[in-house]
Every structure is written in C-alpha cells, then in structure tokens.
Write a protein that holds these residues in place. Sequence first.
Motif, PDB file in Angstrom:
ATOM      1  N   GLY A  87      60.667   0.940  -5.032  1.00 10.97           N
ATOM      2  CA  GLY A  87      59.738   1.732  -5.810  1.00 10.97           C
ATOM      3  C   GLY A  87      58.367   1.742  -5.165  1.00 10.97           C
ATOM      4  O   GLY A  87      58.249   1.766  -3.943  1.00 10.97           O
ATOM      5  N   SER A  88      57.322   1.660  -5.988  1.00 13.45           N
ATOM      6  CA  SER A  88      55.967   1.772  -5.464  1.00 13.45           C
ATOM      7  C   SER A  88      55.273   0.421  -5.336  1.00 13.45           C
ATOM      8  O   SER A  88      54.084   0.347  -5.081  1.00 13.45           O
ATOM      9  CB  SER A  88      55.134   2.669  -6.388  1.00 13.45           C
ATOM     10  OG  SER A  88      55.084   2.089  -7.684  1.00 13.45           O
ATOM     11  N   SER A  89      55.991  -0.662  -5.508  1.00 15.34           N
ATOM     12  CA  SER A  89      55.357  -1.983  -5.442  1.00 15.34           C
ATOM     13  C   SER A  89      54.942  -2.325  -4.014  1.00 15.34           C
ATOM     14  O   SER A  89      55.484  -1.805  -3.052  1.00 15.34           O
ATOM     15  CB  SER A  89      56.312  -3.043  -5.974  1.00 15.34           C
ATOM     16  OG  SER A  89      57.524  -3.030  -5.271  1.00 15.34           O
ATOM     17  N   ARG A  90      53.938  -3.196  -3.910  1.00 17.31           N
ATOM     18  CA  ARG A  90      53.447  -3.642  -2.605  1.00 17.31           C
ATOM     19  C   ARG A  90      53.976  -5.047  -2.343  1.00 17.31           C
ATOM     20  O   ARG A  90      53.881  -5.920  -3.192  1.00 17.31           O
ATOM     21  CB  ARG A  90      51.925  -3.655  -2.591  1.00 17.31           C
ATOM     22  CG  ARG A  90      51.322  -2.282  -2.768  1.00 17.31           C
ATOM     23  CD  ARG A  90      49.821  -2.350  -2.960  1.00 17.31           C
ATOM     24  NE  ARG A  90      49.260  -0.999  -3.051  1.00 17.31           N
ATOM     25  CZ  ARG A  90      48.465  -0.451  -2.161  1.00 17.31           C
ATOM     26  NH1 ARG A  90      48.109  -1.142  -1.111  1.00 17.31           N
ATOM     27  NH2 ARG A  90      48.014   0.768  -2.316  1.00 17.31           N
ATOM     28  N   TYR A  91      54.477  -5.288  -1.144  1.00 15.28           N
ATOM     29  CA  TYR A  91      55.128  -6.550  -0.866  1.00 15.28           C
ATOM     30  C   TYR A  91      55.087  -6.857   0.621  1.00 15.28           C
ATOM     31  O   TYR A  91      55.090  -5.957   1.452  1.00 15.28           O
ATOM     32  CB  TYR A  91      56.590  -6.518  -1.340  1.00 15.28           C
ATOM     33  CG  TYR A  91      57.306  -5.273  -0.899  1.00 15.28           C
ATOM     34  CD1 TYR A  91      57.235  -4.114  -1.662  1.00 15.28           C
ATOM     35  CD2 TYR A  91      58.026  -5.244   0.283  1.00 15.28           C
ATOM     36  CE1 TYR A  91      57.858  -2.947  -1.245  1.00 15.28           C
ATOM     37  CE2 TYR A  91      58.658  -4.095   0.710  1.00 15.28           C
ATOM     38  CZ  TYR A  91      58.574  -2.942  -0.056  1.00 15.28           C
ATOM     39  OH  TYR A  91      59.183  -1.801   0.353  1.00 15.28           O
ATOM     40  N   ALA A  92      55.054  -8.131   0.909  1.00 18.36           N
ATOM     41  CA  ALA A  92      55.127  -8.567   2.295  1.00 18.36           C
ATOM     42  C   ALA A  92      56.593  -8.636   2.721  1.00 18.36           C
ATOM     43  O   ALA A  92      57.488  -8.793   1.896  1.00 18.36           O
ATOM     44  CB  ALA A  92      54.478  -9.940   2.442  1.00 18.36           C
ATOM     45  N   MET A  93      56.812  -8.524   4.025  1.00 14.15           N
ATOM     46  CA  MET A  93      58.163  -8.627   4.577  1.00 14.15           C
ATOM     47  C   MET A  93      58.129  -9.470   5.833  1.00 14.15           C
ATOM     48  O   MET A  93      57.063  -9.707   6.415  1.00 14.15           O
ATOM     49  CB  MET A  93      58.728  -7.238   4.884  1.00 14.15           C
ATOM     50  CG  MET A  93      58.984  -6.397   3.643  1.00 14.15           C
ATOM     51  SD  MET A  93      59.752  -4.802   4.019  1.00 14.15           S
ATOM     52  CE  MET A  93      61.399  -5.329   4.526  1.00 14.15           C
ATOM     53  N   GLY A  94      59.282  -9.915   6.256  1.00 10.36           N
ATOM     54  CA  GLY A  94      59.294 -10.739   7.449  1.00 10.36           C
ATOM     55  C   GLY A  94      60.686 -11.066   7.918  1.00 10.36           C
ATOM     56  O   GLY A  94      61.669 -10.491   7.447  1.00 10.36           O
ATOM     57  N   TRP A  95      60.736 -12.019   8.853  1.00  6.23           N
ATOM     58  CA  TRP A  95      61.990 -12.428   9.474  1.00  6.23           C
ATOM     59  C   TRP A  95      62.132 -13.945   9.493  1.00  6.23           C
ATOM     60  O   TRP A  95      61.165 -14.674   9.738  1.00  6.23           O
ATOM     61  CB  TRP A  95      62.044 -11.915  10.922  1.00  6.23           C
ATOM     62  CG  TRP A  95      62.063 -10.435  11.054  1.00  6.23           C
ATOM     63  CD1 TRP A  95      60.985  -9.614  11.190  1.00  6.23           C
ATOM     64  CD2 TRP A  95      63.210  -9.585  11.049  1.00  6.23           C
ATOM     65  NE1 TRP A  95      61.399  -8.312  11.269  1.00  6.23           N
ATOM     66  CE2 TRP A  95      62.749  -8.265  11.196  1.00  6.23           C
ATOM     67  CE3 TRP A  95      64.584  -9.810  10.958  1.00  6.23           C
ATOM     68  CZ2 TRP A  95      63.614  -7.163  11.239  1.00  6.23           C
ATOM     69  CZ3 TRP A  95      65.447  -8.722  11.002  1.00  6.23           C
ATOM     70  CH2 TRP A  95      64.963  -7.425  11.149  1.00  6.23           C
ATOM     71  N   PHE A  96      63.351 -14.373   9.259  1.00  4.88           N
ATOM     72  CA  PHE A  96      63.753 -15.755   9.459  1.00  4.88           C
ATOM     73  C   PHE A  96      64.940 -15.745  10.409  1.00  4.88           C
ATOM     74  O   PHE A  96      65.530 -14.698  10.675  1.00  4.88           O
ATOM     75  CB  PHE A  96      64.179 -16.389   8.119  1.00  4.88           C
ATOM     76  CG  PHE A  96      63.052 -16.680   7.189  1.00  4.88           C
ATOM     77  CD1 PHE A  96      62.428 -15.661   6.475  1.00  4.88           C
ATOM     78  CD2 PHE A  96      62.599 -17.982   6.994  1.00  4.88           C
ATOM     79  CE1 PHE A  96      61.376 -15.920   5.607  1.00  4.88           C
ATOM     80  CE2 PHE A  96      61.549 -18.249   6.124  1.00  4.88           C
ATOM     81  CZ  PHE A  96      60.948 -17.223   5.432  1.00  4.88           C
ATOM     82  N   ARG A  97      65.292 -16.906  10.914  1.00  4.64           N
ATOM     83  CA  ARG A  97      66.492 -17.003  11.729  1.00  4.64           C
ATOM     84  C   ARG A  97      67.172 -18.343  11.497  1.00  4.64           C
ATOM     85  O   ARG A  97      66.539 -19.314  11.090  1.00  4.64           O
ATOM     86  CB  ARG A  97      66.160 -16.842  13.224  1.00  4.64           C
ATOM     87  CG  ARG A  97      65.336 -17.961  13.819  1.00  4.64           C
ATOM     88  CD  ARG A  97      64.963 -17.620  15.246  1.00  4.64           C
ATOM     89  NE  ARG A  97      64.184 -18.686  15.880  1.00  4.64           N
ATOM     90  CZ  ARG A  97      63.638 -18.604  17.086  1.00  4.64           C
ATOM     91  NH1 ARG A  97      63.782 -17.495  17.810  1.00  4.64           N
ATOM     92  NH2 ARG A  97      62.958 -19.615  17.579  1.00  4.64           N
ATOM     93  N   GLN A  98      68.474 -18.347  11.767  1.00  4.44           N
ATOM     94  CA  GLN A  98      69.250 -19.573  11.624  1.00  4.44           C
ATOM     95  C   GLN A  98      70.195 -19.701  12.801  1.00  4.44           C
ATOM     96  O   GLN A  98      71.100 -18.872  12.976  1.00  4.44           O
ATOM     97  CB  GLN A  98      70.031 -19.570  10.307  1.00  4.44           C
ATOM     98  CG  GLN A  98      70.711 -20.882  10.006  1.00  4.44           C
ATOM     99  CD  GLN A  98      71.168 -20.978   8.563  1.00  4.44           C
ATOM    100  OE1 GLN A  98      71.270 -19.984   7.853  1.00  4.44           O
ATOM    101  NE2 GLN A  98      71.431 -22.184   8.116  1.00  4.44           N
ATOM    102  N   ALA A  99      69.953 -20.713  13.602  1.00 11.24           N
ATOM    103  CA  ALA A  99      70.810 -21.005  14.746  1.00 11.24           C
ATOM    104  C   ALA A  99      72.004 -21.837  14.278  1.00 11.24           C
ATOM    105  O   ALA A  99      71.938 -22.503  13.245  1.00 11.24           O
ATOM    106  CB  ALA A  99      70.016 -21.756  15.806  1.00 11.24           C
TER     107      ALA A  99
END
Length: 125
Positions: free
Chosen positions: A28-40
């Motif tokens: 929708g119109s909400s504001r939010y941060a995004m990102g990346w994680f990883r798992q070896a």
Amino acid sequence: QVQLVESGGGLVQTGDSLRLSCAASGRGSSRYAMGWFRQAPGKDREFVAAISWSGGNTDYADSVKGRFTISRDKFNDTIYLQMNSLKREDTAVYYCASTSSDSMSSFRSYAINYWGKGTLVTVSS
C-alpha cells in the motif's frame, strides 16, 4: 498480504559481480525500510545491508562495505543489491527483508516483519 520476492542469485566465480533484486507487493502507501540478510551453510542468518524509504540512508555490514551497494526504486517497489568483488565467503542464501516502518535500526536488531524466501548465491574459486 505483503510479499517479498528475490531474484538474481546464481553461481559465479571469485571476483565476479552479481545483482540481486527484491520486488515488494501488498504494502500500500506505507513507508518502510528494506534490506538484505544472508545465511551461509551451518551459520546463523546475518545482516548485510539496509536502506531507508527515501533511499537516502544506507547501512552495511563491515564484511561487505565497499563491495556491495544497496539501492531502491520506490516507483517499482524494488530494492537491489549490487555485489562486486565476490568472495567465497559470500556464498549464502540471501534474504530480502522489510520492516513495517522506516526504521533502519530494526535491521541491526533483527526486528524484521517480513521475509522473502531467499535466493542462493554461490561463489566458487
């Protein structure tokens, strides 16, 4: 229903580059941060990078700083992770993540509201 769908993983050699994408939907119109994680394999999931709603603030794990770049296309609700100078230790499943607010600190504290299913990156020598 929020969905995060990653793409762009694959098999590359040491020193190569790769770009991951994560398309978000259902926000929708909400504001939010995004990102990346990883798992070896055999290791815990770890923070890689995060980007604010505006794209003006970014944060990186020390292990990828200077090699990885996170960016955001708000129009298409997509984030990217440009990975350069890849090393064998970058081999992992990479997960897209999002909070329900524009909180960058949530990524360092692993307070994540939404996860993608992951995309595998394998770096061979």
